[in-house]
Write a protein that holds these residues in place. Structure first.
Motif, PDB file in Angstrom:
ATOM      1  N   ALA A  13       0.835  -1.210   0.000  1.00  0.00           N
ATOM      2  CA  ALA A  13       0.000   0.000   0.000  1.00  0.00           C
ATOM      3  C   ALA A  13       0.868   1.257   0.000  1.00  0.00           C
ATOM      4  O   ALA A  13       0.572   2.230  -0.712  1.00  0.00           O
ATOM      5  N   LEU A  14       1.937   1.245   0.772  1.00  0.00           N
ATOM      6  CA  LEU A  14       2.847   2.397   0.804  1.00  0.00           C
ATOM      7  C   LEU A  14       3.518   2.586  -0.553  1.00  0.00           C
ATOM      8  O   LEU A  14       3.717   3.724  -0.999  1.00  0.00           O
ATOM      9  N   ASP A  15       3.858   1.488  -1.204  1.00  0.00           N
ATOM     10  CA  ASP A  15       4.459   1.587  -2.545  1.00  0.00           C
ATOM     11  C   ASP A  15       3.490   2.247  -3.522  1.00  0.00           C
ATOM     12  O   ASP A  15       3.891   3.089  -4.336  1.00  0.00           O
ATOM     13  N   HIS A  16       2.222   1.877  -3.443  1.00  0.00           N
ATOM     14  CA  HIS A  16       1.217   2.480  -4.328  1.00  0.00           C
ATOM     15  C   HIS A  16       1.053   3.980  -4.032  1.00  0.00           C
ATOM     16  O   HIS A  16       0.665   4.744  -4.927  1.00  0.00           O
ATOM     17  N   MET A  17       1.311   4.376  -2.790  1.00  0.00           N
ATOM     18  CA  MET A  17       1.206   5.788  -2.405  1.00  0.00           C
ATOM     19  C   MET A  17       2.488   6.568  -2.693  1.00  0.00           C
ATOM     20  O   MET A  17       2.560   7.758  -2.398  1.00  0.00           O
ATOM     21  N   ASP A  18       3.505   5.871  -3.239  1.00  0.00           N
ATOM     22  CA  ASP A  18       4.812   6.501  -3.506  1.00  0.00           C
ATOM     23  C   ASP A  18       5.448   7.040  -2.236  1.00  0.00           C
ATOM     24  O   ASP A  18       6.079   8.105  -2.242  1.00  0.00           O
ATOM     25  N   ILE A  19       5.278   6.322  -1.134  1.00  0.00           N
ATOM     26  CA  ILE A  19       5.891   6.696   0.140  1.00  0.00           C
ATOM     27  C   ILE A  19       7.097   5.789   0.369  1.00  0.00           C
ATOM     28  O   ILE A  19       6.964   4.570   0.505  1.00  0.00           O
ATOM     29  N   GLU A  20       8.282   6.377   0.392  1.00  0.00           N
ATOM     30  CA  GLU A  20       9.508   5.603   0.588  1.00  0.00           C
ATOM     31  C   GLU A  20       9.683   5.256   2.061  1.00  0.00           C
ATOM     32  O   GLU A  20       9.302   6.028   2.949  1.00  0.00           O
ATOM     33  N   TYR A  21      10.283   4.101   2.331  1.00  0.00           N
ATOM     34  CA  TYR A  21      10.498   3.669   3.707  1.00  0.00           C
ATOM     35  C   TYR A  21      11.773   2.848   3.795  1.00  0.00           C
ATOM     36  O   TYR A  21      12.282   2.325   2.798  1.00  0.00           O
ATOM     37  N   VAL A  22      12.289   2.756   5.013  1.00  0.00           N
ATOM     38  CA  VAL A  22      13.468   1.947   5.306  1.00  0.00           C
ATOM     39  C   VAL A  22      13.050   0.869   6.286  1.00  0.00           C
ATOM     40  O   VAL A  22      12.454   1.170   7.329  1.00  0.00           O
ATOM     41  N   LEU A  23      13.319  -0.380   5.973  1.00  0.00           N
ATOM     42  CA  LEU A  23      12.983  -1.474   6.885  1.00  0.00           C
ATOM     43  C   LEU A  23      13.999  -1.524   8.018  1.00  0.00           C
ATOM     44  O   LEU A  23      15.206  -1.497   7.785  1.00  0.00           O
ATOM     45  N   ASP A  24      13.500  -1.594   9.256  1.00  0.00           N
ATOM     46  CA  ASP A  24      14.356  -1.598  10.436  1.00  0.00           C
ATOM     47  C   ASP A  24      13.837  -2.627  11.427  1.00  0.00           C
ATOM     48  O   ASP A  24      12.878  -2.373  12.155  1.00  0.00           O
ATOM     49  N   ASP A  25      14.476  -3.798  11.461  1.00  0.00           N
ATOM     50  CA  ASP A  25      13.973  -4.870  12.317  1.00  0.00           C
ATOM     51  C   ASP A  25      14.282  -4.651  13.793  1.00  0.00           C
ATOM     52  O   ASP A  25      13.896  -5.465  14.639  1.00  0.00           O
ATOM     53  N   ARG A  26      14.987  -3.553  14.143  1.00  0.00           N
ATOM     54  CA  ARG A  26      15.262  -3.227  15.544  1.00  0.00           C
ATOM     55  C   ARG A  26      14.267  -2.201  16.098  1.00  0.00           C
ATOM     56  O   ARG A  26      14.321  -1.852  17.270  1.00  0.00           O
ATOM     57  N   LEU A  27      13.381  -1.733  15.233  1.00  0.00           N
ATOM     58  CA  LEU A  27      12.399  -0.742  15.663  1.00  0.00           C
ATOM     59  C   LEU A  27      11.305  -1.439  16.468  1.00  0.00           C
ATOM     60  O   LEU A  27      10.565  -2.264  15.943  1.00  0.00           O
ATOM     61  N   VAL A  28      11.213  -1.103  17.765  1.00  0.00           N
ATOM     62  CA  VAL A  28      10.228  -1.776  18.628  1.00  0.00           C
ATOM     63  C   VAL A  28       9.233  -0.810  19.241  1.00  0.00           C
ATOM     64  O   VAL A  28       8.183  -1.223  19.727  1.00  0.00           O
ATOM     65  N   ARG A  29       9.523   0.490  19.248  1.00  0.00           N
ATOM     66  CA  ARG A  29       8.692   1.499  19.911  1.00  0.00           C
ATOM     67  C   ARG A  29       8.742   1.325  21.429  1.00  0.00           C
ATOM     68  O   ARG A  29       9.062   0.270  21.940  1.00  0.00           O
ATOM     69  N   GLY A  30       8.410   2.367  22.156  1.00  0.00           N
ATOM     70  CA  GLY A  30       8.606   2.367  23.594  1.00  0.00           C
ATOM     71  C   GLY A  30       7.412   1.984  24.434  1.00  0.00           C
ATOM     72  O   GLY A  30       7.480   2.043  25.654  1.00  0.00           O
ATOM     73  N   LEU A  31       6.302   1.608  23.808  1.00  0.00           N
ATOM     74  CA  LEU A  31       5.098   1.286  24.570  1.00  0.00           C
ATOM     75  C   LEU A  31       4.744  -0.188  24.390  1.00  0.00           C
ATOM     76  O   LEU A  31       4.978  -0.783  23.333  1.00  0.00           O
ATOM     77  N   ASP A  32       4.142  -0.770  25.416  1.00  0.00           N
ATOM     78  CA  ASP A  32       3.907  -2.218  25.417  1.00  0.00           C
ATOM     79  C   ASP A  32       2.786  -2.664  24.488  1.00  0.00           C
ATOM     80  O   ASP A  32       2.691  -3.836  24.153  1.00  0.00           O
ATOM     81  N   TYR A  33       1.901  -1.738  24.090  1.00  0.00           N
ATOM     82  CA  TYR A  33       0.688  -2.196  23.422  1.00  0.00           C
ATOM     83  C   TYR A  33       0.839  -2.446  21.917  1.00  0.00           C
ATOM     84  O   TYR A  33      -0.099  -2.844  21.257  1.00  0.00           O
ATOM     85  N   TYR A  34       2.020  -2.234  21.341  1.00  0.00           N
ATOM     86  CA  TYR A  34       2.155  -2.359  19.888  1.00  0.00           C
ATOM     87  C   TYR A  34       2.246  -3.811  19.421  1.00  0.00           C
ATOM     88  O   TYR A  34       2.821  -4.668  20.087  1.00  0.00           O
ATOM     89  N   ASN A  35       1.681  -4.081  18.238  1.00  0.00           N
ATOM     90  CA  ASN A  35       1.868  -5.343  17.525  1.00  0.00           C
ATOM     91  C   ASN A  35       1.724  -5.048  16.034  1.00  0.00           C
ATOM     92  O   ASN A  35       1.294  -3.975  15.644  1.00  0.00           O
ATOM     93  N   HIS A  36       2.131  -6.005  15.216  1.00  0.00           N
ATOM     94  CA  HIS A  36       2.137  -5.810  13.756  1.00  0.00           C
ATOM     95  C   HIS A  36       2.912  -4.540  13.391  1.00  0.00           C
ATOM     96  O   HIS A  36       4.038  -4.361  13.821  1.00  0.00           O
ATOM     97  N   THR A  37       2.320  -3.638  12.643  1.00  0.00           N
ATOM     98  CA  THR A  37       3.034  -2.484  12.088  1.00  0.00           C
ATOM     99  C   THR A  37       3.542  -1.539  13.177  1.00  0.00           C
ATOM    100  O   THR A  37       2.805  -1.147  14.078  1.00  0.00           O
ATOM    101  N   ALA A  38       4.824  -1.181  13.066  1.00  0.00           N
ATOM    102  CA  ALA A  38       5.422  -0.147  13.914  1.00  0.00           C
ATOM    103  C   ALA A  38       6.247   0.759  13.006  1.00  0.00           C
ATOM    104  O   ALA A  38       6.876   0.279  12.058  1.00  0.00           O
ATOM    105  N   PHE A  39       6.217   2.061  13.266  1.00  0.00           N
ATOM    106  CA  PHE A  39       6.973   2.980  12.408  1.00  0.00           C
ATOM    107  C   PHE A  39       7.434   4.205  13.185  1.00  0.00           C
ATOM    108  O   PHE A  39       6.866   4.556  14.215  1.00  0.00           O
ATOM    109  N   GLU A  40       8.492   4.817  12.680  1.00  0.00           N
ATOM    110  CA  GLU A  40       8.985   6.091  13.196  1.00  0.00           C
ATOM    111  C   GLU A  40       9.381   6.957  12.017  1.00  0.00           C
ATOM    112  O   GLU A  40       9.867   6.451  11.002  1.00  0.00           O
ATOM    113  N   ILE A  41       9.173   8.258  12.176  1.00  0.00           N
ATOM    114  CA  ILE A  41       9.600   9.227  11.166  1.00  0.00           C
ATOM    115  C   ILE A  41      10.724  10.047  11.769  1.00  0.00           C
ATOM    116  O   ILE A  41      10.578  10.612  12.865  1.00  0.00           O
ATOM    117  N   MET A  42      11.858  10.082  11.087  1.00  0.00           N
ATOM    118  CA  MET A  42      13.059  10.759  11.570  1.00  0.00           C
ATOM    119  C   MET A  42      13.375  11.985  10.717  1.00  0.00           C
ATOM    120  O   MET A  42      12.988  12.063   9.550  1.00  0.00           O
TER     121      MET A  42
END
Length: 428
Positions: free
Chosen positions: A242-271
């Motif tokens: 879906a992001l590819d269809h929107m022409d939104i570039e992203y970097v895959l980061d398997d160390r990205l976990v976010r700081g809150l306990d409630y997350y699952n599936h998709t996690a993202f950060e904008i730097m």
């Protein structure tokens, strides 16, 4: 006695507050286009809401919350983030029963965390965030990310990087959790006390530790990507598609976990990649939190959202040298000469303001020259000059402060005259 502002807070004074208003108006407008609706929740909630919703292994709950006992001996906490309150409101108000799903909400307001104040990190800070509750469609994950990226880009930011990861479903996370425990347990004594406490409760949070981030075991820790089951991997692929269809570039980061306990599936950060932005480059982050609604006493309901700091957004704009097109001028300044004109200006100013014309006048009994200086400081587009003689003729002299052109106008028609002139300047 002189009083000082509490540490970690700030006064947003005129000249700066207009920047905040501009950003907030942009945020509200993009939410309108994406069909998100404003939610306003209390600034304080029952402490248990954040303990259960944010997670008792997080730094927020363990170290940063402003908690107090009220006169009824109830434990209350100033909200440290917006999602738990939004989900609580969703459950309390039975929004899960609304015919239009998913329920799409946004909020703008102050949050409170007791942490060491530094650039872009305040104890009272303002977050803009959105929550979409009621859909398991990967496309809504992409929509949430698109809204966040879109707001930054519409404000002029270019040096942005989107980092993306999947934390998987419950089964995937459990498999990854066991692998993390096996990886860290033999040498957990070399880690900080927080990480030692997290080993059994939530070992994923060890990867987010700032104290031990350079420990050699961090670099060799098992990756969540290797433990995603077929369903989780498929879901993540649909988000990326879906992001590819929107022409939104992203970097895959398997160390990205976010700081809150409630997350699952998709996690993202904008730097921010802007030079000179600072050591902490995160502008915003979010992700999916299926299961949180049930934790709050509601029915099984998927959800996803993000939050961004307005303070850090302003820092990013400054780092990229972007000036927001904030209106700093007023439409008209009424200059008076004589006692009768000064008295009559009260009614005139009120009439202009009621007509939608931003108007100012002198309240310090300045001479005519001083009033014109004040009009220049306020960058007034027009000056309306009223003297006792003009009152006798039932007219007023209106001067364009850019061209210098001046015209006598009937007092009865001055509002419509200025409205027409301002519309011409705006190209309407």
């Amino acid at each position: 006695m002189s009083f000082q502002i509490p540490r970690g807070t700030q006064d947003i004074v005129p000249g700066t507050s207009e920047l905040w208003q501009y950003i907030e108006s942009k945020a509200r407008d993009i939410c309108r286009r994406y069909n998100y609706h404003e939610l306003r929740t209390p600034i304080f909630e029952h402490t248990e809401l954040f303990q259960r919703g944010v997670g008792d292994t997080t730094d927020i709950v363990q170290k940063e919350m402003y908690t107090f006992q009220d006169r009824g001996d109830r434990s209350l906490t100033l909200r440290p983030e917006g999602t738990a309150s939004a989900v609580r409101a969703y459950v309390n108000n039975k929004m899960y029963g609304l015919p239009e799903q998913p329920v799409k909400l946004y909020y703008i307001g102050p949050m409170f965390r007791y942490e060491r104040p530094q650039s872009g990190r305040m104890r009272q800070f303002v977050q803009f965030g959105i929550e979409a509750l009621g859909s398991n469609d990967p496309s809504i994950d992409a929509e949430v990310i698109a809204l966040a990226m879109g707001l930054y880009q519409e404000l002029g930011l270019n040096k942005l990087k989107l980092y993306l990861n999947s934390l998987g479903d419950k089964e995937s996370r459990e498999a990854h959790r066991k692998a993390l425990v096996q990886h860290f347990e033999p040498r957990i004594g070399e880690f900080c006390s927080d990480c030692q406490n997290r080993l059994e409760k939530n070992p994923l949070r060890i990867l987010d530790c700032k104290k031990d981030r350079d420990h050699e075991l961090m670099g060799t820790a098992p990756s969540i990507v290797d433990y995603l089951n077929e369903g989780s991997a498929h879901y993540f692929s649909k988000v990326k598609e879906a992001l590819d269809h929107m022409d939104i570039e992203y970097v895959l980061d398997d160390r990205l976990v976010r700081g809150l306990d409630y997350y699952n599936h998709t996690a993202f950060e904008i730097m921010s990649d802007a030079e000179g932005f600072g050591a902490i480059t995160t502008l915003s982050g979010g992700g999916r939190y299926n299961g949180l609604v049930e934790e709050m006493g509601g029915p099984s309901t998927p959800g996803i959202g993000f939050a961004m700091s307005i303070e850090r957004l302003l820092m990013a704009l400054e780092a990229e040298g972007i000036e927001l097109p904030v209106e700093k001028s007023i439409d008209c300044y009424v200059v008076t000469m004589g006692d009768e004109a000064q008295a009559a200006s009260n009614g005139l100013v009120q009439k202009l303001r009621r007509a939608g014309i931003s108007t100012e006048r002198d309240y310090l009994d300045k001479k005519m020259k001083g009033q014109f200086k004040a009009a220049n400081r306020l960058q007034s587009k027009y000056v309306a000059i009223l003297g006792d003689e003009e009152i006798e003729r039932n007219e007023i002299n209106v001067k364009n402060m850019i061209t210098g052109e001046q015209e006598a106008v009937s007092l009865a028609e001055v509002s419509s005259y200025l409205i027409d002139k301002l519309k011409e300047e705006d190209g309407e």
